[in-house]
Structures are given as structure tokens and as C-alpha cells.
Write a protein that holds these residues in place. Structure first.
Motif, PDB file in Angstrom:
ATOM      1  N   TYR A 183       4.056   1.585  -0.110  1.00 13.39           N
ATOM      2  CA  TYR A 183       4.502   2.861   0.455  1.00 13.39           C
ATOM      3  C   TYR A 183       4.587   2.746   1.975  1.00 13.39           C
ATOM      4  CZ  TYR A 183       4.835   7.868   1.383  1.00 13.39           C
ATOM      5  OH  TYR A 183       5.261   9.106   1.788  1.00 13.39           O
ATOM      6  N   GLU A 184       5.765   3.001   2.496  1.00 17.08           N
ATOM      7  CA  GLU A 184       5.978   3.002   3.944  1.00 17.08           C
ATOM      8  C   GLU A 184       6.784   4.226   4.320  1.00 17.08           C
ATOM      9  OE1 GLU A 184       7.746  -0.568   5.430  1.00 17.08           O
ATOM     10  OE2 GLU A 184       6.386  -1.854   4.309  1.00 17.08           O
ATOM     11  N   ALA A 185       6.335   4.933   5.358  1.00 14.05           N
ATOM     12  CA  ALA A 185       7.058   6.094   5.873  1.00 14.05           C
ATOM     13  C   ALA A 185       7.172   5.948   7.388  1.00 14.05           C
ATOM     14  CB  ALA A 185       6.330   7.379   5.514  1.00 14.05           C
ATOM     15  N   ALA A 186       8.388   6.063   7.894  1.00  7.81           N
ATOM     16  CA  ALA A 186       8.624   5.960   9.329  1.00  7.81           C
ATOM     17  C   ALA A 186       9.610   7.041   9.741  1.00  7.81           C
ATOM     18  CB  ALA A 186       9.170   4.579   9.687  1.00  7.81           C
ATOM     19  N   LYS A 187       9.335   7.654  10.883  1.00  7.42           N
ATOM     20  CA  LYS A 187      10.235   8.692  11.385  1.00  7.42           C
ATOM     21  C   LYS A 187      10.988   8.150  12.591  1.00  7.42           C
ATOM     22  CE  LYS A 187      10.528  13.507  12.675  1.00  7.42           C
ATOM     23  NZ  LYS A 187       9.796  14.746  12.989  1.00  7.42           N
ATOM     24  N   HIS A 188      12.293   8.332  12.568  1.00  8.40           N
ATOM     25  CA  HIS A 188      13.156   7.957  13.687  1.00  8.40           C
ATOM     26  C   HIS A 188      13.969   9.185  14.058  1.00  8.40           C
ATOM     27  CE1 HIS A 188      15.481   5.471  16.360  1.00  8.40           C
ATOM     28  NE2 HIS A 188      16.591   5.897  15.785  1.00  8.40           N
ATOM     29  N   GLN A 189      13.702   9.726  15.227  1.00 15.84           N
ATOM     30  CA  GLN A 189      14.321  10.951  15.714  1.00 15.84           C
ATOM     31  C   GLN A 189      14.125  12.080  14.703  1.00 15.84           C
ATOM     32  OE1 GLN A 189      18.303  10.061  17.003  1.00 15.84           O
ATOM     33  NE2 GLN A 189      17.591   8.823  18.713  1.00 15.84           N
ATOM     34  N   THR A 190      15.152  12.519  14.018  1.00 17.64           N
ATOM     35  CA  THR A 190      15.013  13.661  13.107  1.00 17.64           C
ATOM     36  C   THR A 190      15.130  13.247  11.642  1.00 17.64           C
ATOM     37  OG1 THR A 190      17.366  14.149  13.265  1.00 17.64           O
ATOM     38  CG2 THR A 190      15.907  15.298  14.811  1.00 17.64           C
ATOM     39  N   GLN A 191      14.825  11.995  11.331  1.00 18.22           N
ATOM     40  CA  GLN A 191      14.905  11.537   9.947  1.00 18.22           C
ATOM     41  C   GLN A 191      13.667  10.752   9.567  1.00 18.22           C
ATOM     42  OE1 GLN A 191      18.667   9.379   9.690  1.00 18.22           O
ATOM     43  NE2 GLN A 191      19.455  11.090   8.476  1.00 18.22           N
ATOM     44  N   TRP A 192      13.218  10.990   8.352  1.00 18.07           N
ATOM     45  CA  TRP A 192      12.153  10.197   7.750  1.00 18.07           C
ATOM     46  C   TRP A 192      12.780   9.144   6.843  1.00 18.07           C
ATOM     47  CZ3 TRP A 192       7.138   9.901   8.739  1.00 18.07           C
ATOM     48  CH2 TRP A 192       6.515  10.951   9.402  1.00 18.07           C
ATOM     49  N   PHE A 193      12.231   7.941   6.889  1.00 14.31           N
ATOM     50  CA  PHE A 193      12.639   6.846   6.013  1.00 14.31           C
ATOM     51  C   PHE A 193      11.396   6.427   5.224  1.00 14.31           C
ATOM     52  CE2 PHE A 193      15.439   6.816   9.645  1.00 14.31           C
ATOM     53  CZ  PHE A 193      16.690   6.673   9.074  1.00 14.31           C
ATOM     54  N   ILE A 194      11.464   6.590   3.912  1.00 14.46           N
ATOM     55  CA  ILE A 194      10.317   6.306   3.051  1.00 14.46           C
ATOM     56  C   ILE A 194      10.756   5.309   1.983  1.00 14.46           C
ATOM     57  CG2 ILE A 194       8.635   7.298   1.435  1.00 14.46           C
ATOM     58  CD1 ILE A 194       9.151  10.002   2.875  1.00 14.46           C
ATOM     59  N   SER A 195       9.917   4.330   1.716  1.00 13.03           N
ATOM     60  CA  SER A 195      10.217   3.382   0.645  1.00 13.03           C
ATOM     61  C   SER A 195       8.921   3.028  -0.078  1.00 13.03           C
ATOM     62  CB  SER A 195      10.895   2.122   1.189  1.00 13.03           C
ATOM     63  OG  SER A 195      10.028   1.448   2.069  1.00 13.03           O
ATOM     64  N   PHE A 196       9.034   2.772  -1.356  1.00 17.05           N
ATOM     65  CA  PHE A 196       7.908   2.344  -2.175  1.00 17.05           C
ATOM     66  C   PHE A 196       8.452   1.806  -3.486  1.00 17.05           C
ATOM     67  CE2 PHE A 196       8.616   6.819  -2.990  1.00 17.05           C
ATOM     68  CZ  PHE A 196       8.597   6.923  -4.361  1.00 17.05           C
ATOM     69  N   SER A 197       7.580   1.252  -4.297  1.00 23.09           N
ATOM     70  CA  SER A 197       7.987   0.756  -5.616  1.00 23.09           C
ATOM     71  C   SER A 197       6.944   1.178  -6.646  1.00 23.09           C
ATOM     72  CB  SER A 197       8.146  -0.766  -5.598  1.00 23.09           C
ATOM     73  OG  SER A 197       6.910  -1.371  -5.282  1.00 23.09           O
ATOM     74  N   ALA A 198       7.369   1.160  -7.891  1.00 23.77           N
ATOM     75  CA  ALA A 198       6.473   1.503  -8.998  1.00 23.77           C
ATOM     76  C   ALA A 198       6.851   0.657 -10.203  1.00 23.77           C
ATOM     77  CB  ALA A 198       6.580   2.984  -9.341  1.00 23.77           C
ATOM     78  N   ALA A 199       5.880   0.384 -11.027  1.00 24.03           N
ATOM     79  CA  ALA A 199       6.113  -0.392 -12.246  1.00 24.03           C
ATOM     80  C   ALA A 199       5.888   0.498 -13.452  1.00 24.03           C
ATOM     81  CB  ALA A 199       5.173  -1.591 -12.298  1.00 24.03           C
ATOM     82  N   TYR A 200       6.772   0.327 -14.438  1.00 25.69           N
ATOM     83  CA  TYR A 200       6.626   1.056 -15.689  1.00 25.69           C
ATOM     84  C   TYR A 200       7.219   0.208 -16.806  1.00 25.69           C
ATOM     85  CZ  TYR A 200       7.362   4.371 -19.438  1.00 25.69           C
ATOM     86  OH  TYR A 200       7.355   4.988 -20.660  1.00 25.69           O
ATOM     87  N   GLY A 201       6.473   0.030 -17.857  1.00 24.65           N
ATOM     88  CA  GLY A 201       6.942  -0.730 -19.016  1.00 24.65           C
ATOM     89  C   GLY A 201       7.328  -2.158 -18.672  1.00 24.65           C
ATOM     90  N   GLY A 202       6.619  -2.762 -17.728  1.00 25.68           N
ATOM     91  CA  GLY A 202       6.921  -4.127 -17.333  1.00 25.68           C
ATOM     92  C   GLY A 202       8.142  -4.269 -16.446  1.00 25.68           C
ATOM     93  N   GLN A 203       8.690  -3.160 -15.987  1.00 23.03           N
ATOM     94  CA  GLN A 203       9.866  -3.192 -15.119  1.00 23.03           C
ATOM     95  C   GLN A 203       9.528  -2.539 -13.774  1.00 23.03           C
ATOM     96  OE1 GLN A 203      12.940  -1.202 -17.325  1.00 23.03           O
ATOM     97  NE2 GLN A 203      13.098  -2.819 -18.832  1.00 23.03           N
ATOM     98  N   ASN A 204      10.073  -3.112 -12.700  1.00 23.46           N
ATOM     99  CA  ASN A 204       9.855  -2.557 -11.365  1.00 23.46           C
ATOM    100  C   ASN A 204      11.007  -1.658 -10.958  1.00 23.46           C
ATOM    101  OD1 ASN A 204       7.374  -3.614 -10.777  1.00 23.46           O
ATOM    102  ND2 ASN A 204       8.157  -5.368  -9.636  1.00 23.46           N
ATOM    103  N   TYR A 205      10.677  -0.550 -10.301  1.00 21.19           N
ATOM    104  CA  TYR A 205      11.653   0.379  -9.767  1.00 21.19           C
ATOM    105  C   TYR A 205      11.390   0.541  -8.273  1.00 21.19           C
ATOM    106  CZ  TYR A 205      12.713   1.579 -14.587  1.00 21.19           C
ATOM    107  OH  TYR A 205      13.081   1.527 -15.907  1.00 21.19           O
ATOM    108  N   ASP A 206      12.438   0.415  -7.483  1.00 21.31           N
ATOM    109  CA  ASP A 206      12.334   0.583  -6.038  1.00 21.31           C
ATOM    110  C   ASP A 206      12.920   1.935  -5.649  1.00 21.31           C
ATOM    111  OD1 ASP A 206      11.233  -1.987  -5.574  1.00 21.31           O
ATOM    112  OD2 ASP A 206      13.234  -2.863  -5.715  1.00 21.31           O
ATOM    113  N   PHE A 207      12.220   2.653  -4.767  1.00 18.37           N
ATOM    114  CA  PHE A 207      12.617   3.985  -4.333  1.00 18.37           C
ATOM    115  C   PHE A 207      12.804   3.973  -2.814  1.00 18.37           C
ATOM    116  CE2 PHE A 207      10.345   4.417  -8.230  1.00 18.37           C
ATOM    117  CZ  PHE A 207      10.883   5.507  -8.888  1.00 18.37           C
ATOM    118  N   ASP A 208      13.913   4.504  -2.353  1.00 20.17           N
ATOM    119  CA  ASP A 208      14.176   4.680  -0.923  1.00 20.17           C
ATOM    120  C   ASP A 208      14.565   6.139  -0.705  1.00 20.17           C
ATOM    121  OD1 ASP A 208      13.861   1.976   0.136  1.00 20.17           O
ATOM    122  OD2 ASP A 208      15.635   1.499  -1.056  1.00 20.17           O
TER     123      ASP A 208
END
Length: 177
Positions: free
Chosen positions: A106-131
Motif C-alpha cells: 500500500y502506497e499513497a502519495a499526494k501531488h498537488q491536488t491529486q492522490w495516487f494510491i496503489s496496492f495489491s491483494a491476493a484471492y484464490g491464488g491470483q494477484n490483483y493490482d489496484f491503482d
């Protein structure tokens, strides 16, 4: 002659405080309160994303989402995903519906007026990436989910988690058990 309009960023630190005695000042105060609310949700790492549109990446057709029960809930202790996805060449719509006990990277960074968040999660042996990209000015939120069988882009908003609504028929069936 006066200029047609003036533009001021009401959300930066170097802007003088708004004067709440004027209409423009009250609007600036509301914009600051709105941005502060988004900042608070992101800082707490506890918020829900509610989609209004979906698009298969990279160049799928943009579809509206009218059902109000889709969401992604992010918290420090779990992740809940209940989202429509397009699958296959025929682009039939199905569901991505899972809970994960933890999220990674999990990473969250703010640049001016926008947040950029990214993380990943695993379910059923599969990875999902979220931005996630969140605008503190407009509230527009863009969520991208990439998994082994899907790559989707959603536009919507973030907010506090709403209580899950259990339809009355389900409540009746549960009470009969």
C-alpha cells in the motif's frame, strides 16, 4: 477594462485564508472542506470507492453503472471487492466479488491536488493490482484493477462506507433459518 475572470487555486497552502463573509469566500471554504474530507479518508486508509462508469482496458467501450451496490472497500484490516467486470472477447459482464484479509504494498502519495494510491491483494491464488487516482478538487476517482483474467478502469467517487443493504427477501429467509 477588467479581465474577464480571475482564477485562484483555493486548495494550496500559499493561498491566503478565504473570507467567509463573502460568497466567493464561502465557496472557497466549501472547496477547502471538501479537499480536507478526501485527505482525511485517504489518511485513515479507510474508504470506499463507488463506480459510475466502467471500461475494459485498454480500449473497451465505456459503460454506465446504474446499480448502487457495487463498491471496493479499503481498510487497514481488509479489502472488499464487489465490482462488475467485462470478460472474454464477447465482453460479457460478470462479477469480481471477493474479500481479502490483507493488502500488500500500500502506497499513497499526494501531488498537488491529486492522490495516487496503489496496492495489491491476493484471492484464490491470483494477484490483483489496484491503482487509484483521486482529485481533491472535483472528487473524481479513477480506479484500475488488473488481474490475470481482467483489466478494468472505473470512474466514480470515494466516501465513507455505506451500510450494506440486505434486501427484505434475504432478511426474511435468514430469519426463517
Amino acid at each position: 477594462m477588467k479581465p474577464d475572470f480571475t482564477s485562484a487555486d483555493t486548495l494550496t497552502r500559499d493561498t491566503p485564508p478565504a473570507d467567509p463573509r463573502t460568497r466567493a469566500g464561502r465557496r472557497a471554504c466549501r472547496a477547502q472542506d471538501f479537499a480536507f474530507g478526501i485527505d482525511s479518508l485517504v489518511a485513515a486508509k479507510s474508504f470506499a470507492f463507488y463506480p459510475t462508469t466502467m471500461q475494459a482496458a485498454p480500449k473497451g467501450e465505456m459503460r454506465m453503472i446504474y446499480a448502487e451496490f457495487y463498491y471496493v472497500y479499503i481498510s487497514p484490516v481488509d479489502l472488499e471487492v464487489h465490482m462488475p467486470v467485462e470478460r472474454g472477447v464477447t465482453q460479457y459482464v460478470s462479477m469480481l466479488n471477493f474479500d481479502a484479509d490483507s493488502i500488500g504494498g500500500y502506497e499513497a502519495a499526494k501531488h498537488q491536488t491529486q492522490w495516487f494510491i496503489s496496492f495489491s491483494a491476493a484471492y484464490g491464488g491470483q494477484n490483483y493490482d489496484f491503482d487509484i487516482v483521486i482529485s481533491t478538487v472535483t472528487g473524481e476517482t479513477i480506479l484500475t484493477i488488473q488481474g490475470p483474467a481482467t483489466a478494468m478502469r472505473y470512474i466514480g467517487t470515494i466516501g465513507r462506507r455505506q451500510q450494506e443493504k440486505i434486501p427484505s427477501e434475504h432478511r426474511r429467509l435468514q430469519s426463517e433459518r
